[in-house]
Design a protein around this motif. Structure first.
Motif, short mmCIF file in Angstrom:
data_model
loop_
_atom_site.label_atom_id
_atom_site.label_comp_id
_atom_site.label_asym_id
_atom_site.label_seq_id
_atom_site.Cartn_x
_atom_site.Cartn_y
_atom_site.Cartn_z
N LEU A 31 -9.72 15.92 63.90
CA LEU A 31 -9.01 16.49 65.10
C LEU A 31 -7.97 17.72 64.83
O LEU A 31 -8.08 18.53 65.77
CB LEU A 31 -8.36 15.23 65.80
N TYR A 32 -7.50 17.86 63.68
CA TYR A 32 -6.35 18.54 63.50
C TYR A 32 -6.89 20.15 63.39
O TYR A 32 -6.61 20.94 64.20
CB TYR A 32 -5.36 18.50 62.42
N GLU A 33 -8.18 20.26 62.72
CA GLU A 33 -8.94 21.54 62.67
C GLU A 33 -9.36 21.79 63.96
O GLU A 33 -9.57 23.06 64.35
CB GLU A 33 -10.04 21.42 61.60
N ALA A 34 -9.70 20.82 64.84
CA ALA A 34 -10.44 21.30 66.12
C ALA A 34 -9.30 21.58 67.15
O ALA A 34 -9.54 21.94 68.20
CB ALA A 34 -11.33 20.01 66.68
N GLY A 35 -8.12 21.61 66.76
CA GLY A 35 -7.12 21.96 67.66
C GLY A 35 -6.30 20.96 68.49
O GLY A 35 -5.82 21.26 69.37
N VAL A 36 -6.44 19.68 68.13
CA VAL A 36 -6.17 18.43 68.79
C VAL A 36 -4.96 17.84 68.08
O VAL A 36 -5.15 17.40 67.04
CB VAL A 36 -7.35 17.48 69.00
N ASN A 37 -3.87 17.90 68.59
CA ASN A 37 -2.70 17.14 68.04
C ASN A 37 -2.42 15.87 68.65
O ASN A 37 -2.78 15.51 69.77
CB ASN A 37 -1.43 18.20 68.30
N CYS A 38 -1.78 14.99 67.88
CA CYS A 38 -1.60 13.63 68.15
C CYS A 38 -0.23 13.33 68.03
O CYS A 38 0.67 13.81 67.40
CB CYS A 38 -2.62 12.69 67.23
N CYS B 241 -4.16 11.48 71.52
CA CYS B 241 -4.32 12.82 71.74
C CYS B 241 -3.69 13.57 72.90
O CYS B 241 -3.37 13.16 73.87
CB CYS B 241 -5.90 13.11 71.72
N GLN B 242 -3.21 14.84 72.49
CA GLN B 242 -2.65 15.70 73.33
C GLN B 242 -3.35 16.80 73.67
O GLN B 242 -3.79 17.73 72.61
CB GLN B 242 -1.14 16.00 72.71
N VAL B 243 -3.73 17.15 74.89
CA VAL B 243 -4.37 18.30 75.21
C VAL B 243 -3.69 19.10 76.07
O VAL B 243 -3.13 18.97 77.06
CB VAL B 243 -5.64 17.85 75.89
N SER B 244 -3.53 20.38 75.47
CA SER B 244 -2.55 21.44 76.04
C SER B 244 -3.46 22.25 76.98
O SER B 244 -4.48 22.62 76.65
CB SER B 244 -1.88 22.14 75.33
N GLU C 155 -1.75 26.10 75.72
CA GLU C 155 -2.22 26.67 74.33
C GLU C 155 -3.45 27.40 74.36
O GLU C 155 -4.60 26.96 74.91
CB GLU C 155 -2.04 25.64 73.40
N PRO C 156 -3.64 28.65 73.80
CA PRO C 156 -4.96 29.01 73.65
C PRO C 156 -6.14 28.13 72.78
O PRO C 156 -5.47 27.47 71.97
CB PRO C 156 -4.84 30.35 72.60
N VAL C 157 -7.20 28.24 73.08
CA VAL C 157 -8.24 27.28 72.54
C VAL C 157 -8.20 27.90 71.22
O VAL C 157 -8.41 29.17 70.98
CB VAL C 157 -9.29 27.58 73.27
N PRO C 158 -8.34 27.16 70.06
CA PRO C 158 -8.49 27.49 68.70
C PRO C 158 -9.60 28.13 68.24
O PRO C 158 -10.72 27.79 68.97
CB PRO C 158 -8.46 26.09 67.89
N ALA D 278 -11.06 14.26 74.17
CA ALA D 278 -9.71 15.25 73.97
C ALA D 278 -10.68 16.66 73.40
O ALA D 278 -9.97 17.67 73.62
CB ALA D 278 -8.94 14.58 72.81
N VAL D 279 -11.46 16.42 72.66
CA VAL D 279 -12.08 17.80 72.28
C VAL D 279 -12.94 18.28 73.36
O VAL D 279 -12.85 19.67 73.41
CB VAL D 279 -13.02 17.26 70.98
#
Length: 247
Positions: free
Chosen positions: A97-104, A117-120, A123-126, A163-164
């Protein structure tokens, strides 16, 4: 983009996996896969002599268990899927999930390293997934996440897929080992919403594992503000198959 969540049972069904990956070769949409693999993790923990328990369906994940959980999910389960995808002529790449831009973050102390999961929305989409898709890769994302300080987390696979999808404003498909949600006579239901789900659940038509799947899909539909489809692998090629879940 379409986010496709694979049920862990598919890992033990190579024929269905092959059919799914063959269908992906013909698909025009950009596809990202998200997967779990609870039964495989259980095998790894049992082999290591570690007792595992669940709270409200979530596997309690103390730090000493995490190397086995990560190895089972981001290692073996992810590479089983990559192996099948390569055999089907695709170009998979395994991610977390980290590489997909999803922090936990940690969900609760009692659950150990179970992540939320935290969805911002700011923040810009990775760009990584877009770059991989542009170059013809099939991202296969395990439900292992990381926090800001490098903590690793075991994330519920359904929550990871939501989340993704939310991060990339993508459609979500939940692939299971059944063709659709069935009514009382065994016929597939094309559409369900909050009201009909409540009625069929109270009547005992939707129950047990299917109730969990349907309620998870309903929760995802509410969070994503769009319909979520649940069904077997052939839902990829037939937009009218499976069951559409809406609020």
């Amino acid at each position: 983009m379409k986010v496709v969540k694979l049920g862990g049972s598919l890992l033990e069904q190579p024929e269905k996996l092959n059919a799914l990956f063959q269908s992906l070769k013909q698909h025009e949409d950009e596809i990202v896969l998200v997967h779990g693999g609870g039964s495989l993790v259980q095998q790894w923990l049992s082999t290591a002599g570690l007792h595992s328990e669940k709270q409200s369906g979530l596997r309690v994940s103390p730090e000493p268990h995490m190397s086995y959980i990560v190895g089972g999910l981001a290692g073996a389960a992810n590479k089983i899927l990559m192996k099948q995808a390569i055999a089907s002529g695709l170009k998979p790449i395994g991610l977390t999930l980290y590489e997909a831009g999803v922090n936990c973050v940690r969900q609760s102390e009692s659950l150990g390293q179970v992540g939320l999961c935290q969805v911002s929305s700011t923040e810009p989409v990775p760009a990584l997934l877009a770059d991989l898709l542009m170059h013809g890769y099939l991202p296969i994302i395990s439900s292992i996440g990381f926090g800001e300080n490098g903590e690793w987390f075991n994330v519920n696979a359904d929550d990871a897929a939501v989340a993704v999808a939310a991060t990339y404003n993508a459609d979500l498909l939940l692939i299971t080992d059944v063709e659709a949600v069935l009514d009382g006579s065994g016929s597939p239901l094309s559409h369900l919403n909050s009201e009909s789900i409540q009625q069929l659940t109270q009547a005992g038509v939707i129950k047990d594992g299917m109730e969990v799947k349907v309620r998870g899909a309903l929760s995802a539909a509410k969070r994503l503000r769009r319909c979520v489809r649940i069904g077997s692998w052939n839902v990829m090629n037939n937009p009218f198959s499976g069951t559409q879940i809406s609020e």
